[in-house]
Design an enzyme around this catalytic site. Structure first.
Site, mmCIF file in Angstrom:
data_model
loop_
_atom_site.group_PDB
_atom_site.id
_atom_site.type_symbol
_atom_site.label_atom_id
_atom_site.label_comp_id
_atom_site.label_asym_id
_atom_site.label_seq_id
_atom_site.Cartn_x
_atom_site.Cartn_y
_atom_site.Cartn_z
ATOM 1 N N TRP A 136 3.935 0.587 5.527
ATOM 2 C CA TRP A 136 4.098 1.669 4.543
ATOM 3 C C TRP A 136 2.748 2.065 3.947
ATOM 4 O O TRP A 136 2.515 3.247 3.655
ATOM 5 C CB TRP A 136 5.047 1.196 3.431
ATOM 6 C CG TRP A 136 5.255 2.218 2.356
ATOM 7 C CD1 TRP A 136 6.170 3.235 2.347
ATOM 8 C CD2 TRP A 136 4.525 2.327 1.118
ATOM 9 N NE1 TRP A 136 6.052 3.968 1.189
ATOM 10 C CE2 TRP A 136 5.056 3.433 0.412
ATOM 11 C CE3 TRP A 136 3.488 1.602 0.548
ATOM 12 C CZ2 TRP A 136 4.579 3.814 -0.837
ATOM 13 C CZ3 TRP A 136 3.011 1.982 -0.695
ATOM 14 C CH2 TRP A 136 3.547 3.072 -1.378
ATOM 15 N N HIS A 137 1.852 1.104 3.782
ATOM 16 C CA HIS A 137 0.557 1.397 3.163
ATOM 17 C C HIS A 137 -0.379 2.150 4.102
ATOM 18 O O HIS A 137 -1.295 2.838 3.640
ATOM 19 C CB HIS A 137 -0.116 0.099 2.702
ATOM 20 C CG HIS A 137 0.453 -0.441 1.425
ATOM 21 N ND1 HIS A 137 1.542 -1.282 1.400
ATOM 22 C CD2 HIS A 137 0.083 -0.259 0.137
ATOM 23 C CE1 HIS A 137 1.821 -1.592 0.144
ATOM 24 N NE2 HIS A 137 0.959 -0.987 -0.642
ATOM 25 N N GLY A 138 -0.191 2.010 5.396
ATOM 26 C CA GLY A 138 -1.070 2.712 6.326
ATOM 27 C C GLY A 138 -0.748 2.350 7.763
ATOM 28 O O GLY A 138 -0.352 1.211 8.055
ATOM 29 N N PHE A 161 -1.803 6.921 0.886
ATOM 30 C CA PHE A 161 -0.414 6.541 0.619
ATOM 31 C C PHE A 161 0.405 7.719 0.088
ATOM 32 O O PHE A 161 1.424 7.531 -0.516
ATOM 33 C CB PHE A 161 -0.367 5.373 -0.374
ATOM 34 C CG PHE A 161 -1.327 4.261 -0.065
ATOM 35 C CD1 PHE A 161 -1.681 3.959 1.236
ATOM 36 C CD2 PHE A 161 -1.912 3.543 -1.088
ATOM 37 C CE1 PHE A 161 -2.577 2.942 1.516
ATOM 38 C CE2 PHE A 161 -2.809 2.516 -0.815
ATOM 39 C CZ PHE A 161 -3.150 2.221 0.482
ATOM 40 N N GLY A 184 6.404 -3.343 4.686
ATOM 41 C CA GLY A 184 5.612 -3.034 3.497
ATOM 42 C C GLY A 184 4.157 -2.795 3.838
ATOM 43 O O GLY A 184 3.512 -1.907 3.267
#
Length: 279
Positions: free
Chosen positions: A119-121, A279, A116
């Protein structure tokens, strides 16, 4: 969006300025970003839901007053609900979910939140942010397993401060920036009672804040007043989805909509930071 941009005027210089922050400045910086992200994300979710409704498409509820949460599990049931559901259904449950031993459940939680964060960066600060939340979820699971309990107010206090501290890594452009803000929050860079605090006047603060809805996006001498207001709004008022369910057209609601529309018109020419471009 307007409220979020208001807090950005404190958060952005604090995180990106490179200067050492004293205790009050560091907390104003971190809390301003915490509320900037809150109101930004709330606004984006509302706009997505509202725009979809114009085409008779009903998007799922995505934001449920997350800063009212009293543990990290509750926070993730309230914050970015669609992402939480995706990670649960496509990562956590396929790994075994919560139906295994405590060790395996802990492993599943850590992997889920590390992914997670990624996924954001694609940066180590995002990965570490995911690690912090994964560790917090593991601690919460162990705490429940041992039968631990905290008073509601203390559970909220611990949860909110953990979330606020973890957002520092989420926002910072580098490890050094994150550590610089955290050092200030711990008082390691000194405690300075600035002129803003020593000469604080609630009447002057209200006067400073009055024009912000209509085009002037500077906190000036009012960051502490604005932060208190944000706490009251996020903790005591109903969220937008609750307002929508109970909405009725009344003279008061028409006045409110008119004021919001005027505020939007006054800010159309302003360049606004888009927090989610990565994102």
């Amino acid at each position: 969006m307007i409220i979020a941009d208001y807090f950005a005027t404190v958060a952005t210089p604090g995180f990106d300025g490179g200067q050492a922050l004293d205790l009050f400045s560091a907390w104003a910086t971190s809390l301003s970003y915490t509320f900037q992200l809150y109101f930004d994300f709330s606004g984006y979710s509302d706009m997505a839901i509202g725009a979809a409704l114009m085409f008779n498409i009903r998007l799922p509820f995505n934001f449920d007053s997350p800063y009212k949460a009293r543990d990290t599990q509750e926070f993730w049931r309230r914050w970015h609900i669609t992402l939480s559901r995706f990670l649960r259904d496509y990562v956590y449950i396929p790994l075994g979910g919560g139906r295994s031993s405590l060790a395996r459940v802990s492993r599943n939680l850590m992997i889920t939140f590390l992914l997670g964060g990624l996924w954001h960066g694609a940066g180590w600060t995002f990965v570490f942010w995911g690690f912090l939340h994964g560790a917090a979820m593991v601690i919460h699971r162990v705490w429940r397993y041992l039968g631990g309990h905290l008073p509601s107010w203390l559970a909220w206090f611990v949860t909110f401060n953990f979330i606020n501290a973890s957002w520092v890594f989420f926002r910072a452009n580098s490890w050094n920036d994150a550590l610089r803000v955290l050092r200030g929050m711990l008082g390691l860079e000194g405690i300075t009672l600035s002129d803003k605090l020593l000469r604080f006047s609630p009447f002057q603060a209200l006067a400073d804040m009055a024009p912000t809805l209509f085009g002037h996006m500077t906190l000036g001498r009012t960051p502490y007043v604005a932060l208190i207001g944000a706490f009251l709004v996020t903790l005591r008022l109903r969220n937008s989805q609750q307002w929508m369910r109970d909405f009725r057209t009344t003279p008061a609601s028409l006045v409110l909509v008119t004021l919001v529309f005027m505020a939007i018109l006054m800010n159309l020419s302003k360049v606004s930071e888009f927090l989610y471009f990565n994102f």
